[in-house]
Design a protein around this motif. Structure first.
Motif, PDB file in Angstrom:
ATOM      1  N   THR A  72      22.649 -23.265  25.504  1.00 15.47           N
ATOM      2  CA  THR A  72      24.098 -23.451  25.385  1.00 15.47           C
ATOM      3  C   THR A  72      24.737 -22.097  25.099  1.00 15.47           C
ATOM      4  O   THR A  72      24.460 -21.488  24.061  1.00 15.47           O
ATOM      5  CB  THR A  72      24.428 -24.457  24.260  1.00 15.47           C
ATOM      6  OG1 THR A  72      23.787 -25.697  24.577  1.00 15.47           O
ATOM      7  CG2 THR A  72      25.931 -24.686  24.149  1.00 15.47           C
ATOM      8  N   THR A  86      27.886 -25.091  32.611  1.00 14.13           N
ATOM      9  CA  THR A  86      26.920 -26.069  33.129  1.00 14.13           C
ATOM     10  C   THR A  86      26.422 -25.729  34.529  1.00 14.13           C
ATOM     11  O   THR A  86      25.425 -26.291  34.977  1.00 14.13           O
ATOM     12  CB  THR A  86      27.538 -27.489  33.166  1.00 14.13           C
ATOM     13  OG1 THR A  86      28.748 -27.435  33.929  1.00 14.13           O
ATOM     14  CG2 THR A  86      27.834 -28.004  31.769  1.00 14.13           C
ATOM     15  N   ASN A 126      23.659 -26.094  29.003  1.00 12.74           N
ATOM     16  CA  ASN A 126      24.612 -26.850  28.178  1.00 12.74           C
ATOM     17  C   ASN A 126      24.522 -28.360  28.426  1.00 12.74           C
ATOM     18  O   ASN A 126      25.512 -28.997  28.817  1.00 12.74           O
ATOM     19  CB  ASN A 126      26.042 -26.343  28.413  1.00 12.74           C
ATOM     20  CG  ASN A 126      26.960 -26.670  27.235  1.00 12.74           C
ATOM     21  OD1 ASN A 126      26.558 -27.375  26.302  1.00 12.74           O
ATOM     22  ND2 ASN A 126      28.173 -26.175  27.282  1.00 12.74           N
ATOM     23  N   LEU A 153      27.836 -32.467  31.523  1.00  8.27           N
ATOM     24  CA  LEU A 153      28.064 -32.699  32.961  1.00  8.27           C
ATOM     25  C   LEU A 153      27.625 -34.119  33.300  1.00  8.27           C
ATOM     26  O   LEU A 153      26.457 -34.371  33.578  1.00  8.27           O
ATOM     27  CB  LEU A 153      27.262 -31.660  33.767  1.00  8.27           C
ATOM     28  CG  LEU A 153      27.550 -31.583  35.257  1.00  8.27           C
ATOM     29  CD1 LEU A 153      29.024 -31.405  35.533  1.00  8.27           C
ATOM     30  CD2 LEU A 153      26.754 -30.432  35.874  1.00  8.27           C
TER      31      LEU A 153
END
Ligand SMILES: Cc1cc2nc3c(=O)[nH]c(=O)nc-3n(C[C@H](O)[C@H](O)[C@H](O)COP(=O)(O)OP(=O)(O)OC[C@H]3O[C@@H](n4cnc5c(N)ncnc54)[C@H](O)[C@@H]3O)c2cc1C
Length: 447
Positions: free
Chosen positions: A86, A211, A430, A434
């Motif tokens: 992340t 993402t 991350n 999504l």
């Protein structure tokens, strides 16, 4: 929340820690609990809905690459170990989108902060460079950024991946509308390569929280520096304050920011003689050539100019009273009471009483955006259902709404899914943000 990856085992984390320590040096890697906790929260606490769900994730490891190339190497190492990554800039994103929901590595980019080049019309910098540093570097060459967010200390990578706009957006729109000239991006494929993308290809990495790829370096647009003044005006009530906003926004040369607050909201801002008690506030970052005309508009609308300020700090100070900042001050003045939604459209001015009535204690903070009125509508928080019912009611009034109480990628979702299928085949970048099934209000609603 949908998580497509499992949290990594402690043995894998230990291996990655050793590899990253060899790569970045011991000072730039930590598994100490307090550092992991600090790296696992963002501005999501602005939302009472997200706050109730915290903690939503805890990093196993935090690494601080100091160059764009090290960002590439660190992402590649994590991906090779199957560890989620992340990215993090300054951690001010306010949708919880910076929380490491599957644990793993938080890549804190705040030490990769070199301004690489300032050219005519363009500035290139590493992802962790604060926006205010970019603006100062631009000033040194007689230029200014097209835009920066009210969180001027936040990073260019975080602003492009997690933010929308701010000072300057009244002229240039949001940060997906030509602001980005080029990016160097790291994919989640195990390769440390910095993939150079320009124009439309670069847009694939804007507004999607890392993402689809992690921004290591960015080139964004500059324009010739203008001589700015801070115009502070006050009005007996919010309606008369709103009556001048469109005219102020249309001044030529265009202002960089036009903000307005109700008397109640103004009372929660840091005390300033330019905020007289019981009056609504209008603040403009105006081109020096338009100050006289701005004063005429204010007076014709029943207001008075409280002050006109100059100096490099003025634009920054006014920026830091715009967008989400008045909401933050309101929340500080009454902890645990208020939430907000992001709103747009002519109804914010034309139907303001109805807009205020949607939520109990409704208070609008207003900006003039690129295509018209935008703002933040605060209300007294009761429940998630109340927030969603209000979003529906606002829609019926013709108000565009973006819901800041969720962390799903909600801008060009299809494009990001398509891109990430190639750039992040294991879903390690991350994770949790999504989600193909997301069908709530989208960020596009407030453009
Ligand atoms: C009081 C307040 C006022 C705000 N005002 C504004 C405003 O005026 N305009 C606005 O647009 N936003 C605003 N925001 C939201 C936020 O501050 C900005 O978007 C800010 O620019 C985010 O930058 P950051 O460095 O803090 O990013 P972070 O919060 O660290 O990250 C934001 C998102 O981007 C991802 N990310 C971070 N770096 C990278 C990278 N290099 N590559 C890929 N993904 C990355 C993170 O994982 C996260 O999902 C405000 C927030 C608060 C709390």
């Amino acid at each position: 929340m949908t998580l497509s990856v499992s949290p990594p085992s402690s043995a894998v984390i230990a291996e990655l820690e050793a590899e990253l320590t060899a790569l970045l040096g011991a000072r730039n890697v930590t598994s100490e609990l307090r550092a992991r906790e600090r790296a696992s929260v963002d501005g999501g606490r602005m939302s009472p809905i997200i706050s109730e769900l915290l903690p939503l994730g805890l990093a196993d490891l935090v690494a601080f690459p100091t160059t764009a190339e090290q960002i590439g190497e660190a992402v590649a190492a994590a991906v090779r170990h199957g560890v989620p990554v992340t990215p993090r800039g300054k951690g001010t994103g306010n949708y919880g989108q910076g929380i490491p929901m599957a644990g793993g590595l938080v890549l804190d980019l705040s030490r990769a902060r070199a301004v690489v080049e300032v050219a005519e019309g363009l500035i290139t910098a590493e992802a962790g460079t604060p926006m205010v540093t970019l603006e100062r570097a631009a000033h040194a060459t007689g230029q200014q950024l097209w835009m920066y967010p009210s969180t001027a200390q936040s990073s260019i990578g975080g602003f492009l991946a997690g933010g929308s706009g701010g000072t300057g957006s009244i002229v240039h729109g949001t940060n997906d509308a030509g602001f980005v000239a080029a990016l160097d991006v790291v994919h989640g494929t195990g390769s440390p390569e910095l993939v150079h993308v320009e124009g439309e290809e670069a847009q694939r990495f804007v507004h999607n929280y890392g993402t689809a790829g992690i921004i290591a370096r960015a080139t964004v647009r500059l324009e010739p520096l203008q001589d700015w003044r801070g115009v502070y005006a006050s009005f007996p009530d919010f309606r008369s304050a709103q009556s001048v906003l469109r005219a102020l926004g249309a001044l030529e040369p265009r202002p960089r920011l036009v903000s307005a607050d109700t008397p109640e909201m103004t009372a929660t801002l840091p005390p300033d003689p330019a905020f007289p008690e019981g009056r609504a506030s209008v603040r403009v970052i105006a081109d020096a050539r338009t100050v006289t005309r701005a004063a005429e508009i204010v007076e014709a609308g029943g207001g008075r100019v409280e002050d006109v300020r100059e100096g490099a700090q003025t634009a920054l100070s006014l920026s830091m009273l715009s967008y989400n900042h008045p909401i933050e001050w309101l929340q500080k003045s009454a902890p645990g009471v208020y939430f907000h939604v992001e709103v747009s459209g002519a109804a914010l001015i034309d139907r303001v009483d109805e807009v205020h009535a949607v939520y109990e204690g409704g208070l609008l903070h207003q900006e003039i955006g690129h295509t018209g009125p935008i703002g933040m509508l605060a209300g007294v928080y009761r429940s998630p259902e109340q927030v969603l019912d209000g979003i529906r009611a606002l829609g019926e009034l013709g108000v565009g709404v973006h819901n800041p109480h969720q962390w799903n990628v909600d801008f060009q979702l299809g494009r990001t899914l398509e891109t990430a299928a190639t750039t992040d085949p294991q879903g390690l970048l991350n994770p949790g943000k999504l989600n193909p099934g997301y069908d709530g209000p989208t960020k596009g609603a407030i453009r």
